[in-house]
Design a protein around this motif. Structure first.
Motif, PDB file in Angstrom:
ATOM      1  N   GLY A   1       0.813  -1.213   0.000  1.00 30.10           N
ATOM      2  CA  GLY A   1       0.000   0.000   0.000  1.00 30.10           C
ATOM      3  C   GLY A   1       0.843   1.257   0.000  1.00 30.10           C
ATOM      4  O   GLY A   1       0.510   2.250  -0.651  1.00 30.10           O
ATOM      5  N   LYS A   2       1.939   1.225   0.726  1.00 33.00           N
ATOM      6  CA  LYS A   2       2.811   2.389   0.789  1.00 33.00           C
ATOM      7  C   LYS A   2       3.488   2.633  -0.562  1.00 33.00           C
ATOM      8  O   LYS A   2       3.584   3.769  -1.024  1.00 33.00           O
ATOM      9  N   LEU A   3       3.928   1.558  -1.214  1.00 35.19           N
ATOM     10  CA  LEU A   3       4.600   1.711  -2.509  1.00 35.19           C
ATOM     11  C   LEU A   3       3.623   1.977  -3.654  1.00 35.19           C
ATOM     12  O   LEU A   3       4.043   2.204  -4.782  1.00 35.19           O
ATOM     13  N   ALA A   4       2.332   1.960  -3.378  1.00 32.59           N
ATOM     14  CA  ALA A   4       1.346   2.318  -4.397  1.00 32.59           C
ATOM     15  C   ALA A   4       1.153   3.832  -4.467  1.00 32.59           C
ATOM     16  O   ALA A   4       0.519   4.326  -5.387  1.00 32.59           O
ATOM     17  N   GLN A   5       1.689   4.551  -3.501  1.00 34.07           N
ATOM     18  CA  GLN A   5       1.545   6.009  -3.452  1.00 34.07           C
ATOM     19  C   GLN A   5       2.802   6.673  -4.024  1.00 34.07           C
ATOM     20  O   GLN A   5       3.913   6.402  -3.568  1.00 34.07           O
ATOM     21  N   PRO A   6       2.642   7.563  -5.020  1.00 37.84           N
ATOM     22  CA  PRO A   6       3.810   8.211  -5.632  1.00 37.84           C
ATOM     23  C   PRO A   6       4.694   8.968  -4.637  1.00 37.84           C
ATOM     24  O   PRO A   6       5.920   8.974  -4.788  1.00 37.84           O
ATOM     25  N   PHE A   7       4.092   9.597  -3.632  1.00 35.98           N
ATOM     26  CA  PHE A   7       4.904  10.324  -2.649  1.00 35.98           C
ATOM     27  C   PHE A   7       5.908   9.392  -1.991  1.00 35.98           C
ATOM     28  O   PHE A   7       7.098   9.721  -1.888  1.00 35.98           O
TER      29      PHE A   7
ATOM     30  N   TRP B   1       9.992   9.208  -2.138  1.00 38.94           N
ATOM     31  CA  TRP B   1      10.699   9.303  -0.858  1.00 38.94           C
ATOM     32  C   TRP B   1      11.707   8.153  -0.751  1.00 38.94           C
ATOM     33  O   TRP B   1      12.881   8.365  -0.449  1.00 38.94           O
ATOM     34  N   ASP B   2      11.226   6.934  -1.010  1.00 36.64           N
ATOM     35  CA  ASP B   2      12.100   5.765  -0.887  1.00 36.64           C
ATOM     36  C   ASP B   2      13.193   5.745  -1.950  1.00 36.64           C
ATOM     37  O   ASP B   2      14.328   5.349  -1.676  1.00 36.64           O
TER      38      ASP B   2
ATOM     39  N   ILE C   1      12.453  -1.677  -9.161  1.00 35.63           N
ATOM     40  CA  ILE C   1      11.574  -2.395  -8.241  1.00 35.63           C
ATOM     41  C   ILE C   1      10.599  -1.435  -7.565  1.00 35.63           C
ATOM     42  O   ILE C   1       9.406  -1.734  -7.420  1.00 35.63           O
ATOM     43  N   THR C   2      11.059  -0.282  -7.148  1.00 35.15           N
ATOM     44  CA  THR C   2      10.195   0.669  -6.447  1.00 35.15           C
ATOM     45  C   THR C   2       9.044   1.143  -7.326  1.00 35.15           C
ATOM     46  O   THR C   2       7.906   1.230  -6.870  1.00 35.15           O
ATOM     47  N   PHE C   3       9.317   1.420  -8.591  1.00 35.23           N
ATOM     48  CA  PHE C   3       8.277   1.971  -9.458  1.00 35.23           C
ATOM     49  C   PHE C   3       7.436   0.914 -10.167  1.00 35.23           C
ATOM     50  O   PHE C   3       6.380   1.233 -10.710  1.00 35.23           O
ATOM     51  N   THR C   4       7.875  -0.340 -10.199  1.00 32.32           N
ATOM     52  CA  THR C   4       7.099  -1.376 -10.888  1.00 32.32           C
ATOM     53  C   THR C   4       6.492  -2.386  -9.926  1.00 32.32           C
ATOM     54  O   THR C   4       5.847  -3.327 -10.371  1.00 32.32           O
ATOM     55  N   PHE C   5       6.653  -2.190  -8.635  1.00 30.63           N
ATOM     56  CA  PHE C   5       6.134  -3.137  -7.648  1.00 30.63           C
ATOM     57  C   PHE C   5       4.608  -3.190  -7.722  1.00 30.63           C
ATOM     58  O   PHE C   5       3.929  -2.176  -7.665  1.00 30.63           O
ATOM     59  N   ASN C   6       4.067  -4.401  -7.867  1.00 28.80           N
ATOM     60  CA  ASN C   6       2.619  -4.611  -7.916  1.00 28.80           C
ATOM     61  C   ASN C   6       2.305  -5.826  -7.052  1.00 28.80           C
ATOM     62  O   ASN C   6       2.605  -6.948  -7.434  1.00 28.80           O
ATOM     63  N   PRO C   7       1.696  -5.623  -5.883  1.00 29.71           N
ATOM     64  CA  PRO C   7       1.424  -6.756  -5.001  1.00 29.71           C
ATOM     65  C   PRO C   7       0.305  -7.658  -5.514  1.00 29.71           C
ATOM     66  O   PRO C   7       0.147  -8.767  -5.035  1.00 29.71           O
ATOM     67  N   CYS C   8      -0.469  -7.185  -6.492  1.00 28.40           N
ATOM     68  CA  CYS C   8      -1.607  -7.953  -7.010  1.00 28.40           C
ATOM     69  C   CYS C   8      -1.539  -8.051  -8.536  1.00 28.40           C
ATOM     70  O   CYS C   8      -2.357  -7.453  -9.246  1.00 28.40           O
TER      71      CYS C   8
END
Length: 152
Positions: A68-74, A78-79, A129-136
């Motif tokens: 959920g956190k990595l789904a938010q652009p902010f 940040w990461d 990984i940060t920008f393409t991460f999709n948990p579903c």
């Protein structure tokens, strides 16, 4: 009585006044100080959000929280900024250590090349990984997906 102290054998002699061009060592020194201050803000912001402001604290951090956190652009930016600065800060520190303690030119070149290659590879992979991460992912077997994906 006078004592003569021999000049130490530095890998790189002091910069002469007649040398032209940018002073990369000074730029590296300034970068280390500036990136250190920014990293302190980024790291403590990261820890404060994850451990203090999140209801449940450390016990709430799981795959769903990270997804959920990595789904938010902010938080992605940040990461990624934290990742980039940490890798550049660390590799610049390692470069300084190699320049100070490795005196054979071929070994120094090899070590600096390995540090640069590792830094570039880690930055590229971490950013990807940060920008393409999709948990579903859509094509995945539903039995393998986390429970929160079924509600999407």
């Amino acid at each position: 009585m006078s004592v003569t102290v021999e000049s130490p054998n530095y890998a790189y002699p002091a910069r002469s006044r007649s040398r032209r061009g940018p002073n990369l060592e000074k730029a590296g020194w300034i970068f280390m100080r500036a990136s250190g201050v920014v990293l302190i803000v980024l790291i403590f912001g990261h820890l404060a959000y994850n451990l203090i402001w999140t209801p449940g604290g450390i016990h709430a951090i799981d795959f769903g929280f990270v997804g959920g956190k990595l789904a938010q652009p902010f938080w992605q930016w940040w990461d990624v900024l934290m990742l980039w600065l940490a890798i550049l800060h660390g590799s610049n520190g390692m470069r300084t250590i190699v320049n100070d303690y490795v005196h054979k030119p071929k070994v120094r070149t090899l070590a600096l090349g390995a540090i640069g290659t590792a830094a570039v590879l880690l930055i590229l992979l971490g950013t990807l990984i940060t920008f393409t991460f999709n948990p579903c992912p859509e094509a995945a077997d539903p039995a393998l997906l986390p429970s929160f994906c079924a509600s999407l």
